[in-house]
Enzyme design. Structure first.
Site, mmCIF file in Angstrom:
data_model
loop_
_atom_site.group_PDB
_atom_site.id
_atom_site.type_symbol
_atom_site.label_atom_id
_atom_site.label_comp_id
_atom_site.label_asym_id
_atom_site.label_seq_id
_atom_site.Cartn_x
_atom_site.Cartn_y
_atom_site.Cartn_z
ATOM 1 N N THR A 98 -4.658 9.228 -0.026
ATOM 2 C CA THR A 98 -3.389 9.714 0.534
ATOM 3 C C THR A 98 -2.173 8.960 0.014
ATOM 4 O OG1 THR A 98 -3.561 8.185 2.386
ATOM 5 C CG2 THR A 98 -4.492 10.389 2.711
ATOM 6 N N LYS A 99 -2.377 7.970 -0.821
ATOM 7 C CA LYS A 99 -1.243 7.124 -1.210
ATOM 8 C C LYS A 99 -0.430 7.767 -2.341
ATOM 9 C CE LYS A 99 -2.231 4.381 2.057
ATOM 10 N NZ LYS A 99 -3.038 3.182 2.223
ATOM 11 N N THR A 100 0.657 7.079 -2.784
ATOM 12 C CA THR A 100 1.616 7.746 -3.686
ATOM 13 C C THR A 100 1.006 8.104 -5.037
ATOM 14 O OG1 THR A 100 2.513 5.638 -4.442
ATOM 15 C CG2 THR A 100 3.644 6.698 -2.601
ATOM 16 N N ALA A 124 0.829 -1.218 0.000
ATOM 17 C CA ALA A 124 0.000 0.000 0.000
ATOM 18 C C ALA A 124 0.861 1.265 0.000
ATOM 19 C CB ALA A 124 -0.947 -0.010 1.195
ATOM 20 N N TYR A 139 -5.770 4.691 -2.481
ATOM 21 C CA TYR A 139 -6.535 5.547 -1.559
ATOM 22 C C TYR A 139 -6.022 6.990 -1.703
ATOM 23 C CZ TYR A 139 -8.371 7.178 2.937
ATOM 24 O OH TYR A 139 -9.025 7.885 3.907
#
Ligand SMILES: *Cc1c(COP(=O)(O)O)cnc(C)c1O
Length: 386
Positions: free
Chosen positions: A183-185, A157, A181
């Site tokens: 907030t992910k990279t 994740a 999601y």
């Protein structure tokens, strides 16, 4: 003091993503279809993976992966205690037992020695989490898995893109699960991707991602499609929408430039805190390429007159958003009540939990924002020194 709040995270969404979503909306094809297919193909090409399956979350990806390798009631799956809820919840969803283990103090990734000690006759799989974007010690974990006949499902994740000994995380273990999601990279709002080199596992996960139905249901509604389908198994509903894939296709094109920006900011933080012994900056071990999804510092609070929580509050008053990754699973009420865990059982994670703060690190922030965080935190540490 800066006049506006610096959020802990803000996604970098360009006009291309917005255009692409509008295109999908106007096309009339909203759910799994041509864009999801293209996103999977692009992802496979980027990874050099044989199979990519787009899903609606990394949680769903992990659930499908564990189901595909045959995890069932009575099995045990080894999971690090420092992770998000999903990693262990999906094990419970299959009526199996997540066996929590401690982490290494420098990288906060699963400790292979603790993994080895946790293996029983019921153990079926290990789920290493590439915490913050730093790869786990995969050679050791692969060795343990081979010796004990275990499967490896990677929770990646945080790990797009992460490299271990030059190899991209995504084709090291049996199955790898990514998150998109917000907030992910890279993001699709909500979303995930599964990669594997194994055609049988890929087929099972694809079928189970859409009700256990025999073939891509979306093809049913194309000109070439037919109304006929067969339910082969009691599957789930984890397919990715084309609206999400429309974003993902363009985010994936930027994955390396985003990573460059985070890497640059990590270097600026590292230099900015170099002469502050109370701040332990995150490690990047030899032969490892960190994705820098999170920048987790560990505070030596014994040398300070304040606590981690008060420092977070001080930073907030100075308009800086931070977070904590993670509250270890063994400290949550559900796990304490169900398994009767004591903090001493996981000494490294329990100690780290009191010291960790995640600082903002994302391409959309400016270099001056990074310097502002450094100056503000330095000032707090210097005034609170014992
Ligand atoms: C975010 C996250 C997940 C879950 O991802 P979703 O796409 O939100 O389901 C799983 N594991 C870790 C370590 C995460 O940080």
């Amino acid at each position: 003091m800066r006049p506006t709040f610096l959020p802990f995270h803000s996604p970098d969404i360009g006009e291309e993503e917005i255009q692409s979503v509008c295109e999908s909306l106007r096309s009339g094809w909203l759910t799994t279809g041509p864009k999801s297919k293209k996103f999977e193909d692009d992802f496979s090409r980027y990874m050099g993976a044989n199979h990519s399956i787009a899903v609606n979350s990394c949680t769903g990806a992990l659930h499908l992966a564990l189901e595909a390798i045959g995890i069932k009631s009575g099995d045990e799956v080894i999971v690090p205690t420092i992770t998000f809820a999903s990693t262990a919840n999906v094990v419970h969803h299959l009526n199996a037992t997540p066996v929590l283990v401690d982490c290494s103090p420098d990288t906060l990734t699963i400790n292979p020695n603790d993994v080895e000690k946790a293996i029983t006759e019921k153990t079926k799989a290990i789920v290493p989490v590439h915490m913050a974007g730093h790869p786990c010690e995969m050679d050791a974990i692969l060795g343990i898995a081979k010796k004990s006949g275990l499967r490896i499902i990677e929770d990646a994740a945080h790990a797009l893109p992460t490299r271990y000994k030059g190899k991209l995380v995504g084709k090291i273990g049996d199955i790898t699960c990514f998150s998109f999601y917000a907030t992910k990279t890279i993001t699709t709002g909500e979303g995930g991707m599964i990669t594997t080199q194994d055609s049988d596992l890929a087929d099972r996960m694809r079928v189970m991602s859409l009700h256990g139905i025999s073939r891509d249901a979306w093809a049913r509604y194309t000109e070439k499609g037919s109304w006929y389908y067969e339910i082969l198994s009691s599957g789930y509903k984890y397919n990715m929408t084309d609206l999400a894939a429309a974003i993902g296709i363009h985010q994936l094109k930027k994955v390396d430039s985003f990573a460059e920006a985070r890497k640059k900011y990590a270097q600026i933080y590292e230099e900015g805190f170099r002469d502050i012994p109370e701040i332990q900056t995150p490690a990047e071990l030899p032969n490892c390429e960190h994705a820098w999804h999170l920048y987790i510092i560990q505070l030596d609070t014994d040398k300070l007159r304040t606590t981690r929580d008060k420092i977070i509050e001080n930073l907030k008053q100075k308009n800086i958003g931070t977070s904590v990754h993670f509250i270890p699973l063994h400290m949550h009420p559900y796990f304490k009540e169900r398994y009767g865990f004591a903090p001493e059982e996981f000494p490294v994670a329990s100690a780290a939990y009191k010291k960790i703060i995640s600082l903002p690190i994302y391409p959309k922030m400016q270099e001056e924002d990074v310097h502002y965080v450094i100056e503000t935190l330095r000032e707090i540490i210097l005034t609170e020194r014992k």
